[in-house]
Design a protein around this motif. Structure first.
Motif, PDB file in Angstrom:
ATOM      1  N   ASN A 167      -3.533   0.437   7.678  1.00  0.00           N
ATOM      2  CA  ASN A 167      -2.864  -0.550   6.833  1.00  0.00           C
ATOM      3  C   ASN A 167      -3.690  -0.776   5.579  1.00  0.00           C
ATOM      4  O   ASN A 167      -4.879  -1.078   5.662  1.00  0.00           O
ATOM      5  CB  ASN A 167      -2.682  -1.865   7.587  1.00  0.00           C
ATOM      6  N   ASN A 194       1.407  -4.436   0.346  1.00  0.00           N
ATOM      7  CA  ASN A 194       0.926  -3.929   1.632  1.00  0.00           C
ATOM      8  C   ASN A 194       1.638  -2.630   1.970  1.00  0.00           C
ATOM      9  O   ASN A 194       2.850  -2.517   1.787  1.00  0.00           O
ATOM     10  CB  ASN A 194       1.181  -4.943   2.747  1.00  0.00           C
ATOM     11  N   SER A 242      -3.887  -2.680   1.599  1.00  0.00           N
ATOM     12  CA  SER A 242      -3.396  -3.843   0.874  1.00  0.00           C
ATOM     13  C   SER A 242      -4.101  -3.938  -0.475  1.00  0.00           C
ATOM     14  O   SER A 242      -5.288  -3.651  -0.584  1.00  0.00           O
ATOM     15  CB  SER A 242      -3.659  -5.102   1.694  1.00  0.00           C
ATOM     16  N   TRP A 251      -8.527  -1.907   3.422  1.00  0.00           N
ATOM     17  CA  TRP A 251      -7.900  -1.185   4.519  1.00  0.00           C
ATOM     18  C   TRP A 251      -8.515  -1.654   5.816  1.00  0.00           C
ATOM     19  O   TRP A 251      -9.560  -2.288   5.839  1.00  0.00           O
ATOM     20  CB  TRP A 251      -8.067   0.325   4.325  1.00  0.00           C
ATOM     21  N   ALA A 305       1.692   0.512   5.153  1.00  0.00           N
ATOM     22  CA  ALA A 305       1.218   1.097   6.406  1.00  0.00           C
ATOM     23  C   ALA A 305       1.391   2.607   6.277  1.00  0.00           C
ATOM     24  O   ALA A 305       2.452   3.084   5.881  1.00  0.00           O
ATOM     25  CB  ALA A 305       2.024   0.556   7.581  1.00  0.00           C
TER      26      ALA A 305
END
Length: 120
Positions: free
Chosen positions: A75, A105, A77, A37, A107
């Motif tokens: 964000n 990914n 991932s 993150w 958000a």
């Protein structure tokens, strides 16, 4: 009578191994995934009882949980090998968008202070 040597064969094998190593080709791979993150905070507590303090001592507590500020945009991932079609389940925040070829990914716009979770 000719003299044969094994040196050219060893040299050729060494060159092939160097080429394969530089390409990142491995005989075995690790199948673990890692969540990363781009934003997190710790809890900082100040002692405001002392009136004439010239500096503050900060105490940042470690935790198993990732802490973010309310209404923060973070964000996330997933990275690793053999990742296939990630499904994100978010509570306490809003999914602001999932991207990547395997949805790796996400958000997240977090809501008001409290608890929130991400399940993958």
């Amino acid at each position: 009578m000719t003299k044969t040597t094994i040196l050219p064969v060893i040299r050729a094998l060494g060159i092939m191994l160097i080429v394969l190593w530089s390409l990142g080709i491995k005989a075995q791979t690790n199948n673990s995934a890692t969540l990363i993150w781009d934003y997190q905070v710790g809890c900082i507590e100040y002692d405001y009882d002392v009136k004439e303090r010239k500096f503050f001592l900060e105490s940042v507590d470690d935790s198993r949980c990732i802490r973010v500020c309310e209404y923060a945009d973070v964000n996330y991932s997933i990275q690793g090998t053999n990742i296939s079609n990630v499904a994100w389940e978010i509570t306490g925040g809003t999914d602001s968008g999932v991207s990547g070829s395997q949805n790796q990914n996400a958000a997240v716009s977090w809501g008001a202070a409290g608890s929130g979770t991400i399940k993958i």
